[in-house]
Design a protein around this motif. Structure first.
Motif, short mmCIF file in Angstrom:
data_model
loop_
_atom_site.label_atom_id
_atom_site.label_comp_id
_atom_site.label_asym_id
_atom_site.label_seq_id
_atom_site.Cartn_x
_atom_site.Cartn_y
_atom_site.Cartn_z
N THR A 33 0.84 -1.19 0.00
CA THR A 33 0.00 0.00 0.00
C THR A 33 0.87 1.24 0.00
OG1 THR A 33 -1.79 -1.10 1.19
CG2 THR A 33 -1.74 1.29 1.30
N LEU A 34 0.50 2.19 -0.87
CA LEU A 34 1.08 3.53 -0.83
C LEU A 34 0.15 4.38 0.02
CD1 LEU A 34 1.97 3.98 -4.63
CD2 LEU A 34 3.42 3.07 -2.81
N LEU A 35 0.62 4.80 1.16
CA LEU A 35 -0.21 5.49 2.14
C LEU A 35 0.33 6.89 2.38
CD1 LEU A 35 -2.43 5.40 4.41
CD2 LEU A 35 -0.64 4.51 5.92
N GLY A 36 -0.59 7.85 2.45
CA GLY A 36 -0.17 9.21 2.75
C GLY A 36 -1.31 10.18 2.59
N PRO A 37 -1.13 11.42 3.04
CA PRO A 37 -2.19 12.42 2.93
C PRO A 37 -2.38 12.88 1.49
CG PRO A 37 -0.18 13.43 3.74
CD PRO A 37 0.09 11.96 3.67
N SER A 38 -3.45 13.61 1.24
CA SER A 38 -3.70 14.15 -0.09
C SER A 38 -2.51 15.03 -0.52
CB SER A 38 -4.98 14.99 -0.09
OG SER A 38 -6.10 14.18 0.22
N GLY A 39 -2.10 14.84 -1.77
CA GLY A 39 -1.00 15.64 -2.31
C GLY A 39 0.38 15.12 -2.00
N CYS A 40 0.48 13.91 -1.41
CA CYS A 40 1.81 13.39 -1.04
C CYS A 40 2.54 12.75 -2.21
CB CYS A 40 1.70 12.40 0.11
SG CYS A 40 0.94 10.82 -0.36
N GLY A 41 1.83 12.46 -3.33
CA GLY A 41 2.47 11.88 -4.49
C GLY A 41 2.11 10.43 -4.76
N LYS A 42 1.26 9.84 -3.93
CA LYS A 42 0.97 8.41 -4.07
C LYS A 42 0.20 8.10 -5.35
CE LYS A 42 -3.03 8.72 -0.92
NZ LYS A 42 -3.01 10.19 -0.78
#
Length: 350
Positions: A33-42
């Motif tokens: 899983t690529l996890l991160g907040p909005s705009g992080c690049g995932k």
């Protein structure tokens, strides 16, 4: 050999760096899983893997072959979108076999594949329906079945459950994980929902500002966050600035924090004299036990069923506790303890 290798990948848009020198490997049959907040690049990274975007620099290898410059349809991948992207004028059956038709799969093979997929995603009673006659969960299963029908080497998920309610989201994520395991698929899943990531993944890659912040198994990410960002983003964490004053013994340190002096037991030595530390709210122990016994005033209390959520003030610093039982109310004093091994050294800020 890795199923997917991302090597020093960079993606820039008009001077803005959305993906910043990212490198990672995904093993065959692995669910990451690529996890991160909005705009992080995932999502940008997912679009680079799928071929919808071409990188500014770096390499993308699928099955050992560099696919930079190769169009999406020529890559051995399939994608499930957040919006499902079903053809509204085609029946469920026609949507399911659309990719096979595009590939020129013979009719007999197409029919056999359809029968197998329908059983896997439980859509046998809906084959003649149009997408607008289905629930959100059923539409998501059609999108998943359509992707599975072409037998991709890699299946990509772009926040596929974000349009579903909480109960259905849990049900569908279990179905996705089961199908991925049954078929032995290599899967890359994009989400900003940390509960999904923890529940579904073999490994999690946490992204922040276009970079990989940390990667590891869900348990490692949760119980051994390396940075303030990871500790704060994944689950709940109390984060404190700490000053190390003494090494008490091998693997045990004395620190000064805004809530008072504490003892930390850690397999990893601190990387600086001044650095943040953290602890998870559910590790708090009711009562005074051990060297880190504390007393605070409850400023907020919320019963959550299997635990009670407390915000406790300790001399002007608020900390969150999750305890199994608590009879006290707001304004009352509460005694609790933090075990030294439940305190975690984080990397120094900056």
């Amino acid at each position: 050999m890795a199923a997917i290798s991302i090597i020093d990948l960079v993606m820039q848009f008009d001077g803005f760096t959305a993906v910043d020198h990212v490198s990672l490997d995904v093993g065959e049959g692995e669910f990451v899983t690529l996890l991160g907040p909005s705009g992080c690049g995932k999502t940008t990274l997912l679009n680079l893997i799928s071929g919808f975007l071409q990188p500014t620099s770096g390499r993308i290898e699928i099955g050992g072959k560099d696919v930079v410059g190769v169009p999406p349809e020529a890559r051995d991948t399939a994608i499930c979108f957040q919006s499902y992207a079903l053809f509204p004028h085609l029946s469920v059956q026609e949507n399911l076999i659309f990719g096979l038709r595009q590939k020129g799969t013979p009719r007999t093979q197409r029919n056999a594949r359809l029968e197998e997929i329908v059983g896997q995603v439980d859509l046998g009673a809906h084959l003649d329906k149009l997408p607008n006659q289905l629930s959100g969960g059923q539409q998501q299963r059609v999108a998943l079945g359509r992707a599975l029908a072409v037998r991709p080497f890699v299946i990509l998920f772009d926040e596929p459950l974000s349009n579903l309610d909480a109960k259905l989201r849990e049900q569908v994520r279990i179905e996705i994980r089961k199908i991925q395991r049954d078929f032995g698929l290599t899967a890359i899943y994009v989400t900003h929902d940390q509960a999904e990531a923890l529940a579904m993944s073999d490994r999690i890659f946490i992204m922040n500002n276009g970079r990989l912040e940390q990667s590891g198994a869900p348990e490692e990410i949760y119980y051994a966050p390396r940075t303030r960002f990871v500790a704060d983003f994944v689950g709940s964490a109390n984060i404190l600035d700490a000053e190390i004053t003494e090494e008490l013994s091998q693997g045990r340190w004395h620190v000064v924090t805004p809530i008072g002096p504490l003892e930390i037991q850690s397999k990893s030595a601190p990387r600086a004299k001044s650095l943040p530390i953290c602890w998870r709210p559910e590790t708090a122990i009711a009562g005074k036990e051990g060297p880190n016994a504390l007393t605070g005033t409850i400023t907020h209390r919320a019963f959550q069923g299997h635990f009670t959520d407390l915000i406790v003030d300790l001399g002007g610093t608020s900390q969150r506790l999750q305890v199994l039982r608590n009879a006290e109310g707001e304004g009352d004093k509460v005694d609790f303890s933090i075990m030294p091994h439940d305190l975690i050294f984080l990397e120094p800020d900056g």
